[in-house]
Write a protein that holds these residues in place. Sequence first.
Motif, PDB file in Angstrom:
ATOM      1  N   SER A   1     -12.909  -5.282 -85.255  1.00 26.34           N
ATOM      2  CA  SER A   1     -12.700  -6.634 -85.775  1.00 26.34           C
ATOM      3  C   SER A   1     -12.926  -7.709 -84.715  1.00 26.34           C
ATOM      4  CB  SER A   1     -11.271  -6.767 -86.322  1.00 26.34           C
ATOM      5  OG  SER A   1     -10.304  -6.609 -85.292  1.00 26.34           O
ATOM      6  N   LEU A   2     -13.346  -7.348 -83.508  1.00 29.44           N
ATOM      7  CA  LEU A   2     -13.498  -8.320 -82.430  1.00 29.44           C
ATOM      8  C   LEU A   2     -14.685  -9.243 -82.673  1.00 29.44           C
ATOM      9  CD1 LEU A   2     -12.723  -9.327 -79.549  1.00 29.44           C
ATOM     10  CD2 LEU A   2     -14.324  -7.604 -78.668  1.00 29.44           C
ATOM     11  N   ALA A   3     -14.477 -10.538 -82.430  1.00 29.65           N
ATOM     12  CA  ALA A   3     -15.552 -11.534 -82.477  1.00 29.65           C
ATOM     13  C   ALA A   3     -15.250 -12.592 -81.423  1.00 29.65           C
ATOM     14  CB  ALA A   3     -15.661 -12.157 -83.869  1.00 29.65           C
ATOM     15  N   ARG A   4     -16.181 -13.533 -81.247  1.00 28.06           N
ATOM     16  CA  ARG A   4     -16.028 -14.584 -80.242  1.00 28.06           C
ATOM     17  C   ARG A   4     -16.130 -15.951 -80.897  1.00 28.06           C
ATOM     18  NH1 ARG A   4     -14.307 -12.591 -75.197  1.00 28.06           N
ATOM     19  NH2 ARG A   4     -15.103 -10.447 -75.082  1.00 28.06           N
ATOM     20  N   LEU A   5     -15.272 -16.862 -80.446  1.00 24.28           N
ATOM     21  CA  LEU A   5     -15.400 -18.260 -80.832  1.00 24.28           C
ATOM     22  C   LEU A   5     -16.412 -18.939 -79.917  1.00 24.28           C
ATOM     23  CD1 LEU A   5     -11.639 -19.145 -81.441  1.00 24.28           C
ATOM     24  CD2 LEU A   5     -13.343 -18.324 -83.073  1.00 24.28           C
ATOM     25  N   SER A   6     -16.838 -20.123 -80.294  1.00 18.70           N
ATOM     26  CA  SER A   6     -17.897 -20.810 -79.545  1.00 18.70           C
ATOM     27  C   SER A   6     -17.473 -21.162 -78.123  1.00 18.70           C
ATOM     28  CB  SER A   6     -18.320 -22.088 -80.294  1.00 18.70           C
ATOM     29  OG  SER A   6     -17.203 -22.949 -80.471  1.00 18.70           O
ATOM     30  N   ASP A   7     -16.166 -21.258 -77.869  1.00 14.06           N
ATOM     31  CA  ASP A   7     -15.692 -21.590 -76.528  1.00 14.06           C
ATOM     32  C   ASP A   7     -15.410 -20.355 -75.683  1.00 14.06           C
ATOM     33  OD1 ASP A   7     -13.428 -20.611 -77.712  1.00 14.06           O
ATOM     34  OD2 ASP A   7     -12.276 -22.472 -77.586  1.00 14.06           O
ATOM     35  N   GLY A   8     -15.762 -19.174 -76.186  1.00 17.82           N
ATOM     36  CA  GLY A   8     -15.596 -17.946 -75.423  1.00 17.82           C
ATOM     37  C   GLY A   8     -14.311 -17.201 -75.701  1.00 17.82           C
ATOM     38  N   ARG A   9     -13.357 -17.797 -76.429  1.00 18.57           N
ATOM     39  CA  ARG A   9     -12.138 -17.079 -76.754  1.00 18.57           C
ATOM     40  C   ARG A   9     -12.443 -15.879 -77.661  1.00 18.57           C
ATOM     41  NH1 ARG A   9      -8.195 -21.201 -79.403  1.00 18.57           N
ATOM     42  NH2 ARG A   9     -10.187 -22.003 -80.229  1.00 18.57           N
ATOM     43  N   ALA A  10     -11.581 -14.871 -77.558  1.00 21.69           N
ATOM     44  CA  ALA A  10     -11.727 -13.675 -78.377  1.00 21.69           C
ATOM     45  C   ALA A  10     -10.849 -13.797 -79.614  1.00 21.69           C
ATOM     46  CB  ALA A  10     -11.343 -12.441 -77.574  1.00 21.69           C
ATOM     47  N   VAL A  11     -11.326 -13.271 -80.725  1.00 20.92           N
ATOM     48  CA  VAL A  11     -10.563 -13.288 -81.963  1.00 20.92           C
ATOM     49  C   VAL A  11     -10.695 -11.916 -82.617  1.00 20.92           C
ATOM     50  CG1 VAL A  11     -12.544 -14.303 -83.196  1.00 20.92           C
ATOM     51  CG2 VAL A  11     -10.278 -14.416 -84.211  1.00 20.92           C
ATOM     52  N   TRP A  12      -9.587 -11.400 -83.148  1.00 18.50           N
ATOM     53  CA  TRP A  12      -9.629 -10.087 -83.785  1.00 18.50           C
ATOM     54  C   TRP A  12      -8.520  -9.986 -84.829  1.00 18.50           C
ATOM     55  CZ3 TRP A  12      -8.099 -10.725 -78.656  1.00 18.50           C
ATOM     56  CH2 TRP A  12      -6.779 -10.382 -78.345  1.00 18.50           C
ATOM     57  N   GLY A  13      -8.634  -8.985 -85.674  1.00 14.62           N
ATOM     58  CA  GLY A  13      -7.613  -8.721 -86.672  1.00 14.62           C
ATOM     59  C   GLY A  13      -6.513  -7.860 -86.086  1.00 14.62           C
ATOM     60  N   SER A  14      -5.271  -8.134 -86.505  1.00 16.28           N
ATOM     61  CA  SER A  14      -4.136  -7.410 -85.958  1.00 16.28           C
ATOM     62  C   SER A  14      -3.093  -7.187 -87.036  1.00 16.28           C
ATOM     63  CB  SER A  14      -3.512  -8.197 -84.797  1.00 16.28           C
ATOM     64  OG  SER A  14      -2.674  -9.236 -85.290  1.00 16.28           O
ATOM     65  N   SER A  15      -1.983  -6.543 -86.653  1.00 16.04           N
ATOM     66  CA  SER A  15      -0.864  -6.348 -87.571  1.00 16.04           C
ATOM     67  C   SER A  15      -0.161  -7.660 -87.892  1.00 16.04           C
ATOM     68  CB  SER A  15       0.134  -5.364 -86.958  1.00 16.04           C
ATOM     69  OG  SER A  15       0.553  -5.810 -85.675  1.00 16.04           O
ATOM     70  N   GLN A  16      -0.481  -8.735 -87.165  1.00 13.06           N
ATOM     71  CA  GLN A  16       0.091 -10.053 -87.441  1.00 13.06           C
ATOM     72  C   GLN A  16      -0.983 -11.001 -87.971  1.00 13.06           C
ATOM     73  OE1 GLN A  16       3.498 -10.431 -86.910  1.00 13.06           O
ATOM     74  NE2 GLN A  16       3.267 -12.290 -88.127  1.00 13.06           N
ATOM     75  N   GLY A  17      -2.010 -10.459 -88.612  1.00  9.39           N
ATOM     76  CA  GLY A  17      -3.102 -11.280 -89.107  1.00  9.39           C
ATOM     77  C   GLY A  17      -4.138 -11.522 -88.023  1.00  9.39           C
ATOM     78  N   VAL A  18      -4.867 -12.625 -88.138  1.00 11.51           N
ATOM     79  CA  VAL A  18      -5.906 -12.960 -87.165  1.00 11.51           C
ATOM     80  C   VAL A  18      -5.251 -13.552 -85.919  1.00 11.51           C
ATOM     81  CG1 VAL A  18      -7.959 -14.346 -86.739  1.00 11.51           C
ATOM     82  CG2 VAL A  18      -7.573 -13.355 -88.999  1.00 11.51           C
ATOM     83  N   VAL A  19      -5.649 -13.042 -84.748  1.00 14.90           N
ATOM     84  CA  VAL A  19      -5.113 -13.553 -83.488  1.00 14.90           C
ATOM     85  C   VAL A  19      -6.261 -14.012 -82.608  1.00 14.90           C
ATOM     86  CG1 VAL A  19      -3.038 -12.133 -83.547  1.00 14.90           C
ATOM     87  CG2 VAL A  19      -5.082 -11.269 -82.438  1.00 14.90           C
ATOM     88  N   VAL A  20      -5.959 -14.944 -81.708  1.00 13.13           N
ATOM     89  CA  VAL A  20      -6.936 -15.487 -80.772  1.00 13.13           C
ATOM     90  C   VAL A  20      -6.390 -15.305 -79.359  1.00 13.13           C
ATOM     91  CG1 VAL A  20      -8.141 -17.562 -79.990  1.00 13.13           C
ATOM     92  CG2 VAL A  20      -7.826 -17.160 -82.428  1.00 13.13           C
ATOM     93  N   GLY A  21      -7.243 -14.803 -78.455  1.00 11.98           N
ATOM     94  CA  GLY A  21      -6.860 -14.627 -77.069  1.00 11.98           C
ATOM     95  C   GLY A  21      -7.725 -15.476 -76.158  1.00 11.98           C
ATOM     96  N   ASN A  22      -7.117 -16.097 -75.140  1.00 13.38           N
ATOM     97  CA  ASN A  22      -7.876 -16.953 -74.226  1.00 13.38           C
ATOM     98  C   ASN A  22      -8.040 -16.292 -72.865  1.00 13.38           C
ATOM     99  OD1 ASN A  22      -5.477 -17.322 -72.768  1.00 13.38           O
ATOM    100  ND2 ASN A  22      -5.028 -19.289 -73.708  1.00 13.38           N
ATOM    101  N   GLY A  23      -8.709 -16.983 -71.959  1.00 11.47           N
ATOM    102  CA  GLY A  23      -9.031 -16.424 -70.654  1.00 11.47           C
ATOM    103  C   GLY A  23      -7.856 -16.263 -69.728  1.00 11.47           C
ATOM    104  N   ALA A  24      -6.696 -16.813 -70.087  1.00  7.84           N
ATOM    105  CA  ALA A  24      -5.496 -16.673 -69.267  1.00  7.84           C
ATOM    106  C   ALA A  24      -4.624 -15.511 -69.714  1.00  7.84           C
ATOM    107  CB  ALA A  24      -4.692 -17.970 -69.307  1.00  7.84           C
ATOM    108  N   GLY A  25      -5.123 -14.723 -70.684  1.00  8.92           N
ATOM    109  CA  GLY A  25      -4.339 -13.594 -71.168  1.00  8.92           C
ATOM    110  C   GLY A  25      -3.306 -13.959 -72.206  1.00  8.92           C
ATOM    111  N   GLU A  26      -3.434 -15.135 -72.815  1.00  5.49           N
ATOM    112  CA  GLU A  26      -2.488 -15.582 -73.838  1.00  5.49           C
ATOM    113  C   GLU A  26      -3.042 -15.288 -75.223  1.00  5.49           C
ATOM    114  OE1 GLU A  26      -0.760 -19.425 -71.356  1.00  5.49           O
ATOM    115  OE2 GLU A  26      -2.558 -19.632 -72.609  1.00  5.49           O
ATOM    116  N   VAL A  27      -2.171 -14.832 -76.122  1.00  2.00           N
ATOM    117  CA  VAL A  27      -2.556 -14.476 -77.484  1.00  2.00           C
ATOM    118  C   VAL A  27      -1.738 -15.314 -78.460  1.00  2.00           C
ATOM    119  CG1 VAL A  27      -2.596 -12.655 -79.220  1.00  2.00           C
ATOM    120  CG2 VAL A  27      -3.233 -12.141 -76.875  1.00  2.00           C
ATOM    121  N   VAL A  28      -2.408 -15.900 -79.451  1.00  3.42           N
ATOM    122  CA  VAL A  28      -1.756 -16.716 -80.470  1.00  3.42           C
ATOM    123  C   VAL A  28      -2.156 -16.177 -81.843  1.00  3.42           C
ATOM    124  CG1 VAL A  28      -1.545 -19.014 -81.477  1.00  3.42           C
ATOM    125  CG2 VAL A  28      -1.735 -18.753 -78.997  1.00  3.42           C
TER     126      VAL A  28
END
Length: 397
Positions: free
Chosen positions: A320-347
């Motif tokens: 389910s991994l994909a990339r947003l235009s700014d380079g952040r990673a986005v994937w499907g998870s047990s909490q729905g869609v999550v986004v991860g940034n270059g600092a290791g933070e996941v929302v």
Amino acid sequence: MATKPVKISSFLGVNERLHRSALRVEEGVFVAQAHNVDLTPSGQFVGRAGYQRVVAGSDMHSLWATAEGRAFVAADKQLCALDVRNGALQPLGMTLPSTARLAFAELADGDIAVTDGRTLLRIQPDNSLSPMLAPAPAPQPVAQLTPGSRHFLYCFAYVDARGVVGLCTPVRHGVGEELSFDVPAPPAGLTTQIYVSHPGGEVMYLLAESLGGTVTAGEQRMGGQCPTLHLQALPAGDALQLHGGRLYVVRGSVIYFSEPYQFGAMAPTNFLQLPAPVTVLAAMPEGLFVVADKTYWMQGTDPAAASMAVVNEHTGIARSLARLSDGRAVWGSSQGVVVGNGAGEVVSLSDAVVPAPRVLPGTNGATLPIERNGVDQIISKRSQPGYGRAGVTMEAE
């Protein structure tokens, strides 16, 4: 009596997981569903654009493209290059089993790595396929020694036309005065490299490159040491990522990684064992997201020295991994869609108070970030044996 239309002034996006009575919150309003319509940041509904078939095929999956427009897809149980402009598929000669799914990664040398879980290959710029790494020479050159007491160490490897050195043979030892080799003709496109120590030495240096014939070991050496000595081939797997000059391969609950810029070769200790199968591996400039039994952040580019920290309790959805235009990673998870940034933070883009549903074994997904009418949309699909689900999450710009 006609219903008075309501304008959504504080649009928060689509949320399929909240109860419909809980869609209005202090910050604004969620929408439960939006079928074939998009919602703008100002709260207006607009019709969704249609789509057009680019190319016809059967059993198509594993679509992947580079930023430069090179595209590949599995079709009719073959790996194919996709020519979007002309609507054509070019089979590349990699036959796939019906259950195979492909993973790709762009390499720093201009090739593209591809794996179907059984083999790991390179797609070259002309779309030809080649092994990720040439095997060790077989049959090996035969050493000839005249009587004497001098000790030699030697080994062999193939090298291709671009200078990529294949796997090295085990080191051999010989005793004699003069050393020469009877070199068999190598496979097409390869040259045999011969590495020999100086008499009595313990380090082997490149003696010669041969297309077959007799090579005599003199005192001169033409190059350095074999870069793949004591290394082994990187295995095939389920997912690929390039990070810090290394190619990472996910295989079950193990992550294997190559030597720096030797994308097909690894030391026997180049692996990380996780507590559960790895479903998502996402490379960022300063680290890696690793999703297994939890979501981890591996800081740094050297796996031997990198630290691994838990960033949340989410499990992931494979593929389910994909990339947003700014380079952040986005994937499907047990909490729905999550986004991860270059600092290791996941929302999570879903409401954080909603209990996390279990991701069942065998669950796969796909994620497509798009932009429509000023709204960033992430279309995410989840499927598992006997069950299918598709949802849309929106994040206003």
